[in-house]
Write an enzyme that holds these catalytic residues in place. Structure first.
Site, PDB file in Angstrom:
ATOM      1  N   GLU A 102      28.622  79.236  20.274  1.00  0.00           N
ATOM      2  CA  GLU A 102      30.035  79.162  19.903  1.00  0.00           C
ATOM      3  C   GLU A 102      30.688  80.537  19.907  1.00  0.00           C
ATOM      4  OE1 GLU A 102      33.539  77.194  18.060  1.00  0.00           O
ATOM      5  OE2 GLU A 102      31.813  76.462  19.168  1.00  0.00           O
TER       6      GLU A 102
ATOM      7  N   ARG B 174      33.003  71.120  24.524  1.00  0.00           N
ATOM      8  CA  ARG B 174      31.896  71.783  23.831  1.00  0.00           C
ATOM      9  C   ARG B 174      31.126  72.627  24.829  1.00  0.00           C
ATOM     10  NH1 ARG B 174      34.404  70.447  20.100  1.00  0.00           N
ATOM     11  NH2 ARG B 174      33.763  69.397  18.171  1.00  0.00           N
TER      12      ARG B 174
END
Length: 326
Positions: A265, A237
């Protein structure tokens, strides 16, 4: 059973197998538990088959599903939809995270092997010279033999990476506070503190779960500990890394990176990471795509079949697992 499954997973063979083990309305696929037809189906639902995009199974949803006993997730983490209310009610939970871990681990291994071989750099140089060159003299330090790979997080994916790397002649380091000496020996890895891992590794690959404790665990100081020419791989992540510090470090050209996840993201269009020659950037693509989705669907259906046969799940998720998993 009321399915909530991504349409890309619901092909004809999957539906056929599902119908063999459960009474299911194959036309009912939803991401909205407030719809009248869904509420009607929930009243008789014993097992929910879920995937990406499933809404949270909160107290209100559970009150609408009095017969619900199990959730089978045809994807990875259940953190975002299995609520505390589910655990409090004793609902059994299964996840296809093991199936999704394999393509991520495969992507990571490919990134490690290609990085140590300096494939992107050699490609660019070959494209530039377009002819013969003494490649051994030009790249005397490339290769994978006796390299050191540091795995941050002995998660499901981190362990799979270690297993896939076992046939190669790597020195495998791992940082994970939960890894026991016995588990480390079985995996063929050497546990080390995170600072030491960053300083000693030719490749640092990140596989820790996202949590408040792991946010920016790879910070400016630890990036500075990495060897000149080392490669940083992130298929975990983006929040685990100080994105600004990483971008600045990569802009110097001192280290390389393979980044499948970033923070945010989707990077802004003017991010230098899109154009840096020492960065391989992909759009959160390491996990299951295309044919790999079938593996997750197959695992989920096997879990439904086990439930129908009165057997325990082969891939259960427990409340306490979420402290150490994604």
């Amino acid at each position: 059973m009321a399915p909530e499954l991504a349409p890309s997973l619901l092909d004809a063979p999957t539906l056929s197998r599902l119908a063999e083990v459960a009474e299911v309305d194959t036309g009912l696929v939803t991401d909205d538990f407030s719809r009248a037809d869904v509420l009607s189906a929930l009243r008789d639902t014993e097992v929910l088959l879920t995937s990406w995009g499933c809404p949270e199974l909160d107290t209100w949803v559970l009150a609408s599903a009095p017969r619900l006993k199990a959730v089978v997730h045809a994807a990875g983490s259940v953190r975002w939809h299995v609520s505390e209310a589910c655990w409090d009610r004793g609902i059994a939970v299964s996840s296809a995270a093991a199936a999704n871990a394999l393509p991520v681990a495969e992507y990571t291994v490919a990134a490690i092997l290609f990085s140590n071989k300096r494939v992107l750099e050699v490609r660019d140089e070959y494209r530039r010279v377009r002819g013969e060159q003494d490649w051994r003299a030009r790249y005397p330090d490339v290769g994978n033999y006796r390299r050191t790979v540091g795995i941050v997080g002995a998660s499901r994916i981190g362990r799979r990476v270690a297993e896939l790397l076992a046939p190669y002649s790597f020195d495998l380091l791992v940082h994970d506070p939960y890894l026991t000496p016995e588990e480390a020996e079985r995996l063929g890895v050497r546990p080390v503190p995170l600072d030491e891992l960053c300083a000693l590794s030719d490749v640092v690959t990140l596989h820790a779960p996202e949590s408040p404790e792991t946010r920016h665990m790879i910070d400016r100081r630890r990036l500075g500990l990495m060897r000149d020419g080392a490669t940083f791989v992130n298929t975990s992540r983006g929040s685990l890394v100080d994105q600004e510090a990483l971008t600045e470090e990569l802009a110097t050209g001192r280290i390389r990176a393979v980044l499948d996840t970033t923070e945010p993201e989707h990077l802004p269009a003017d991010s230098p990471l899109y154009d840096l020659s020492n960065v391989l950037l992909t759009p959160h693509f390491a996990g299951s795509f295309g044919t790999e989705l079938r593996r997750m669907a197959d695992l989920a259906l096997e879990e439904v079949a086990r439930y129908a046969a009165g057997l325990p799940f082969a891939h259960p998720v427990r409340r306490e697992d979420l402290e150490r998993s994604a």
